[in-house]
Scaffold this motif. Sequence first.
Motif, short mmCIF file in Angstrom:
data_model
loop_
_atom_site.label_atom_id
_atom_site.label_comp_id
_atom_site.label_asym_id
_atom_site.label_seq_id
_atom_site.Cartn_x
_atom_site.Cartn_y
_atom_site.Cartn_z
N MET A 112 0.83 -1.20 0.00
CA MET A 112 0.00 0.00 0.00
C MET A 112 0.87 1.25 0.00
SD MET A 112 -2.88 -1.38 2.61
CE MET A 112 -4.38 -0.91 1.78
N PRO A 113 0.37 2.34 -0.59
CA PRO A 113 1.18 3.56 -0.69
C PRO A 113 1.32 4.31 0.63
CG PRO A 113 -0.95 3.88 -1.74
CD PRO A 113 -0.90 2.45 -1.30
N TYR A 114 2.52 4.83 0.83
CA TYR A 114 2.85 5.67 1.99
C TYR A 114 3.77 6.75 1.42
CZ TYR A 114 3.52 6.33 7.07
OH TYR A 114 3.52 6.80 8.35
N LEU A 115 3.31 7.99 1.40
CA LEU A 115 4.00 9.07 0.71
C LEU A 115 4.38 10.20 1.65
CD1 LEU A 115 1.46 9.28 -2.26
CD2 LEU A 115 3.57 7.93 -2.18
N VAL A 116 5.40 10.97 1.28
CA VAL A 116 5.78 12.17 2.02
C VAL A 116 5.85 13.34 1.06
CG1 VAL A 116 7.02 11.02 3.91
CG2 VAL A 116 8.25 11.64 1.82
N GLY A 117 5.59 14.53 1.60
CA GLY A 117 5.78 15.78 0.88
C GLY A 117 7.05 16.44 1.40
N ILE A 118 7.92 16.86 0.48
CA ILE A 118 9.22 17.43 0.84
C ILE A 118 9.33 18.86 0.32
CG2 ILE A 118 11.73 17.15 0.62
CD1 ILE A 118 10.75 14.62 1.71
#
Length: 190
Positions: free
Chosen positions: A68-74
């Motif tokens: 499953m997707p796990y994303l971060v914003g940088i």
Amino acid sequence: MPLNTATKDVPTRHSTDITIRDAVIEDIPAITAIYRHHVLHGTASFEEEAPDATEIGNRFRAIRDKGMPYLVGIRDDEIVGYCYASTYRPRTAYRHTVENSIYVAPDCVGQGVGSLLMVALIERCEAGPWRQMVAAIGDSANKASITLHQRHGFEMIGTFKKVGYKFDRWLDSVLMQRPLGEDSPVIPKS
């Protein structure tokens, strides 16, 4: 899908000064700090004690191990928000439905970070085997989260009244839902 700590093969999304990418295990301290703030100061999460980095790492691995997707914003090499899709419910009949979670660093709220994360998460989930995305929003007074979800195609399903108790008050849980991909989901093959 096993945990992948490499980012060389991970597609990114750029918008002005924010990049969205897959989270890696090295991101856990920053993710933990963002979540800690929301647990201790807000009602988006009904957790009352902020989990430590070990626990957040365990949760991260459990999500990634399921593919499953796990994303971060940088922004400027700093994590300013994160999101993930998790199993909606454990019974197999729910396997094509996910629940989303999005948290933004407190000094970045209202700057479009949540919206960028939401778009990327929806796109990633639509590319996978999931056909519905649900949101369980803590506190019916959380207008920012409700509005964010509405802007991205979620409709109001209902409200569980006074199901949580935090900060010496009763809290509602708002349920929202949106289809992923086609309006009429294809019957999955076994």
